[in-house]
Design a protein around this motif. Sequence first.
Motif, short mmCIF file in Angstrom:
data_model
loop_
_atom_site.label_atom_id
_atom_site.label_comp_id
_atom_site.label_asym_id
_atom_site.label_seq_id
_atom_site.Cartn_x
_atom_site.Cartn_y
_atom_site.Cartn_z
N ARG A 83 16.33 81.72 33.49
CA ARG A 83 17.22 81.44 34.61
C ARG A 83 18.67 81.36 34.16
O ARG A 83 19.58 81.84 34.85
CB ARG A 83 16.82 80.14 35.30
CG ARG A 83 15.52 80.28 36.08
CD ARG A 83 15.13 79.00 36.76
NE ARG A 83 16.11 78.61 37.76
CZ ARG A 83 16.19 77.38 38.28
NH1 ARG A 83 15.37 76.45 37.88
NH2 ARG A 83 17.10 77.11 39.18
N ILE A 123 21.76 83.67 35.59
CA ILE A 123 22.97 83.12 36.21
C ILE A 123 24.21 83.50 35.40
O ILE A 123 25.27 83.78 35.96
CB ILE A 123 22.85 81.60 36.38
CG1 ILE A 123 21.76 81.29 37.40
CG2 ILE A 123 24.16 80.99 36.82
CD1 ILE A 123 21.46 79.82 37.57
N ASN A 170 29.50 77.16 42.72
CA ASN A 170 28.18 76.55 42.88
C ASN A 170 27.22 77.04 41.81
O ASN A 170 26.47 76.26 41.24
CB ASN A 170 27.62 76.85 44.27
CG ASN A 170 28.36 76.12 45.35
OD1 ASN A 170 28.83 75.01 45.13
ND2 ASN A 170 28.48 76.74 46.52
N SER A 171 27.25 78.33 41.52
CA SER A 171 26.40 78.86 40.47
C SER A 171 26.84 78.35 39.11
O SER A 171 26.00 78.12 38.23
CB SER A 171 26.42 80.39 40.47
OG SER A 171 25.80 80.87 41.64
N ARG A 177 28.13 75.43 38.48
CA ARG A 177 27.63 74.06 38.36
C ARG A 177 26.13 74.04 38.08
O ARG A 177 25.65 73.27 37.25
CB ARG A 177 27.93 73.28 39.63
CG ARG A 177 27.49 71.83 39.54
CD ARG A 177 27.94 71.04 40.76
NE ARG A 177 27.64 69.65 40.58
CZ ARG A 177 26.51 69.06 40.93
NH1 ARG A 177 25.55 69.78 41.47
NH2 ARG A 177 26.33 67.77 40.73
N SER A 178 25.39 74.90 38.76
CA SER A 178 23.95 74.94 38.53
C SER A 178 23.64 75.43 37.11
O SER A 178 22.67 74.98 36.50
CB SER A 178 23.24 75.80 39.57
OG SER A 178 23.60 77.16 39.43
N LYS A 219 23.98 72.46 34.85
CA LYS A 219 22.84 71.55 35.00
C LYS A 219 21.62 72.10 34.27
O LYS A 219 20.89 71.35 33.62
CB LYS A 219 22.52 71.34 36.48
CG LYS A 219 23.55 70.49 37.19
CD LYS A 219 23.22 70.33 38.64
CE LYS A 219 22.09 69.33 38.76
NZ LYS A 219 21.84 68.96 40.17
N LEU A 220 21.39 73.41 34.35
CA LEU A 220 20.25 74.02 33.67
C LEU A 220 20.40 73.94 32.16
O LEU A 220 19.43 73.68 31.44
CB LEU A 220 20.09 75.47 34.10
CG LEU A 220 19.61 75.71 35.52
CD1 LEU A 220 19.63 77.20 35.85
CD2 LEU A 220 18.23 75.14 35.74
#
Length: 89
Positions: free
Chosen positions: A35, A39, A51-52, A54-55, A58-59
């Motif tokens: 993932r 991204i 938003n991507s 930030r994700s 987090k990942l």
Amino acid sequence: MELTKEKKVEIIKSFGGSEKNTGSAEAQVAMLTERINHISGHLDSQKKDYNSSRSLLKLVGQRKRLLKYLQETNLTSYRKLIEKLNLRK
């Protein structure tokens, strides 16, 4: 394009031992790495997609915690996983 069901089963089978062993730390790290790579490729062309971004952070943090757990519990498995996924450590 998100991970397909066939791709997930393939990753889990190669890293988790069997296709039903989805909870192993190795399988989870492999899924997160897939993932993260997806991204990262998206963010190369879409620089302002916050938003991507930030994700992605987090990942990466979640993968880091799982790798730390794996390193503390099973060092040989950790080293094999790092080598197999081509992660820098």
